[in-house]
Write a protein that holds these residues in place. Structure first.
Motif, short mmCIF file in Angstrom:
data_model
loop_
_atom_site.label_atom_id
_atom_site.label_comp_id
_atom_site.label_asym_id
_atom_site.label_seq_id
_atom_site.Cartn_x
_atom_site.Cartn_y
_atom_site.Cartn_z
N PRO A 57 46.30 43.70 37.00
CA PRO A 57 46.66 43.85 35.57
C PRO A 57 46.04 42.78 34.66
N ILE A 58 45.92 41.55 35.13
CA ILE A 58 45.32 40.50 34.29
C ILE A 58 43.85 40.83 34.02
N VAL A 59 43.14 41.30 35.02
CA VAL A 59 41.73 41.66 34.85
C VAL A 59 41.60 42.84 33.90
N GLN A 60 42.46 43.82 34.05
CA GLN A 60 42.40 44.99 33.16
C GLN A 60 42.71 44.59 31.71
N LYS A 61 43.64 43.67 31.54
CA LYS A 61 43.96 43.19 30.19
C LYS A 61 42.76 42.43 29.60
N TRP A 62 42.05 41.63 30.43
CA TRP A 62 40.86 40.92 29.98
C TRP A 62 39.77 41.91 29.56
N TRP A 63 39.59 42.94 30.37
CA TRP A 63 38.60 43.96 30.02
C TRP A 63 38.90 44.57 28.66
N ASP A 64 40.17 44.89 28.43
CA ASP A 64 40.57 45.46 27.14
C ASP A 64 40.25 44.49 26.00
N PHE A 65 40.50 43.22 26.23
CA PHE A 65 40.26 42.17 25.25
C PHE A 65 38.78 42.02 24.94
N MET A 66 37.92 42.24 25.93
CA MET A 66 36.48 42.04 25.78
C MET A 66 35.73 43.32 25.38
N ALA A 67 36.38 44.46 25.44
CA ALA A 67 35.70 45.75 25.28
C ALA A 67 34.98 45.91 23.94
N ASP A 68 35.45 45.25 22.89
CA ASP A 68 34.82 45.43 21.59
C ASP A 68 33.51 44.67 21.43
N ILE A 69 33.19 43.79 22.38
CA ILE A 69 31.97 42.99 22.22
C ILE A 69 30.95 43.20 23.35
N MET A 70 31.26 44.09 24.29
CA MET A 70 30.37 44.32 25.44
C MET A 70 30.19 45.81 25.69
N GLU A 71 29.13 46.15 26.41
CA GLU A 71 28.99 47.51 26.89
C GLU A 71 30.02 47.71 28.01
N THR A 72 30.80 48.80 27.90
CA THR A 72 31.86 49.03 28.88
C THR A 72 31.85 50.46 29.40
N ASN A 73 32.52 50.63 30.51
CA ASN A 73 32.78 51.94 31.09
C ASN A 73 34.02 52.53 30.42
N ALA A 74 34.37 53.75 30.79
CA ALA A 74 35.52 54.44 30.18
C ALA A 74 36.83 53.67 30.38
N ASP A 75 36.95 52.90 31.47
CA ASP A 75 38.18 52.14 31.73
C ASP A 75 38.13 50.74 31.12
N ASN A 76 37.16 50.47 30.26
CA ASN A 76 36.93 49.18 29.60
C ASN A 76 36.35 48.12 30.52
N SER A 77 36.08 48.43 31.78
CA SER A 77 35.39 47.46 32.64
C SER A 77 33.97 47.30 32.11
N PRO A 78 33.41 46.11 32.21
CA PRO A 78 32.05 45.92 31.72
C PRO A 78 31.07 46.74 32.57
N VAL A 79 30.07 47.29 31.91
CA VAL A 79 28.97 47.91 32.65
C VAL A 79 28.31 46.76 33.39
N CYS A 80 28.31 46.83 34.69
CA CYS A 80 27.91 45.71 35.52
C CYS A 80 26.92 46.19 36.58
N THR A 81 25.79 45.52 36.67
CA THR A 81 24.77 45.87 37.65
C THR A 81 24.64 44.73 38.66
N PRO A 82 24.98 44.99 39.92
CA PRO A 82 24.81 43.94 40.93
C PRO A 82 23.33 43.63 41.12
N LEU A 83 23.04 42.40 41.40
CA LEU A 83 21.66 41.97 41.62
C LEU A 83 21.51 41.53 43.08
N LYS A 84 20.39 41.90 43.66
CA LYS A 84 20.11 41.55 45.05
C LYS A 84 19.45 40.18 45.13
#
Length: 104
Positions: free
Chosen positions: A71-98
């Motif tokens: 829940p804390i992470v989900q709340k952070w995502w909601d807080f950050m969603a207006d300033i970052m590219e996000t997925n439908a659940d407000n998680s940041p669009v994130c690309t893992p790097l090798k």
């Protein structure tokens, strides 16, 4: 210990907001990250492309990417969603790097 790296995207004009929010990161979120095994977490910004590059060291199965249901992470995502590219659940669009090179 494992090293994790990934990139995210900041919306144009949001650098100062992003920095301010991380300067004031919630103590509960920081504790959760540490308790989950994250020992270092650094985020860099490429100002030309608004690309955020994140690096973290994690122990065991830890890592911020494993906390999506908390829940804390989900709340952070909601807080950050207006300033970052996000997925439908407000998680940041994130690309893992090798990792292709490491010097110890």
């Amino acid at each position: 210990m494992k090293r994790l790296a990934f990139k995210m995207k900041l919306n144009p004009g949001q650098k100062e907001a992003y920095i301010k929010r991380h300067d004031e990161i919630w103590p509960k979120l920081e504790k959760l990250l540490k308790d989950s095994g994250v020992s270092e977490y650094t985020i860099f910004l490429d100002e030309e492309t608004n690309t955020l590059f994140a690096f973290q060291k994690a122990f065991g199965d830890g890592g911020s990417q494993n906390l999506a249901d908390h829940p804390i992470v989900q709340k952070w995502w909601d807080f950050m969603a207006d300033i970052m590219e996000t997925n439908a659940d407000n998680s940041p669009v994130c690309t893992p790097l090798k990792e292709v090179y490491y010097m110890d």
